[in-house]
Design a protein around this motif. Structure first.
Motif: not given
Length: 201
Positions: A47-53, A60-79
């Motif tokens: 698992a890596s947060v870069n996966l969603f880059d 809000y009316g425009s296309q935004m990267p996921i990390n601009h609208v949420a916090t991403l965490h990797v609590p375990e290697p497969t989640l």
């Protein structure tokens, strides 16, 4: 323009070989940065947060990267867990992940989104390695295009009598050395990524 893509060098902008070399080096650095960017969004067994880059959300009316609208965490290697800043965006974030080509199945508990990262099948790993080789080759071609443009710029300097034949020869040699060094970088990056993809956790 995608990261790492090159445009041709406008002729007549250089006064000497050093300027040509500096321009070539800067362009080759961009090619490497483009490759690294593309490789971060390739799935491995971890698992890596870069996966969603590469994934954007309609917010809000425009296309935004996921990390601009949420916090991403990797609590375990497969989640991966995703905590939207605004819970009303949860459905849109889930939809964006589902409709990507990552083959992931997110779910939410009303507060956060959980994205399990399934183990890659052997067939999927092989397909990804094939894709990786294709992407690496595309970037090698971009490097060779930079080399071609640089050599043409050096030839023009000779034609315009701005440099000597010795400088012309040295310039071509240096451009080739630079190209070889950056192609080696691509080979090393691709080899490392391939190892990551094939490593079974």
């Amino acid at each position: 323009m995608k990261p790492g893509q090159q445009t041709s060098v406008p002729s007549g902008q250089f006064q000497n070989v050093k300027e040509v070399e500096a321009s070539a080096k800067a362009k080759m650095e961009k090619v490497i940065a483009g490759l690294q960017h593309e490789m971060t969004s390739m799935r491995t067994g971890r698992a890596s947060v870069n996966l969603f880059d590469g994934i954007t959300v309609e917010a809000y009316g425009s296309q935004m990267p996921i990390n601009h609208v949420a916090t991403l965490h990797v609590p375990e290697p497969t989640l991966i867990t995703i905590q939207p800043y605004d819970v009303s965006q949860m459905g849109l974030i889930e939809k964006a992940i589902r409709s990507s080509d990552l083959g992931l199945n997110p779910s939410n508990d009303g507060k956060q989104i959980r994205v399990p990262i399934p183990t890659l099948t052997e067939e999927r790993r092989k397909d990804m390695v094939k894709h990786l080789h294709h992407v690496a080759e595309e970037h090698r071609v971009r490097l060779r295009n930079v080399r071609r443009d640089s050599n043409e710029a050096i030839k023009k300097l000779v034609k315009d009598k701005l440099i000597s034949e010795d400088e012309d020869r040295r310039g071509h040699e240096e451009t080739q050395k630079l190209t070889d060094a950056y192609i080696t970088k691509i080979d090393q990056l691709a080899k490392g990524k391939e190892k990551d993809i094939l490593e079974v956790k």
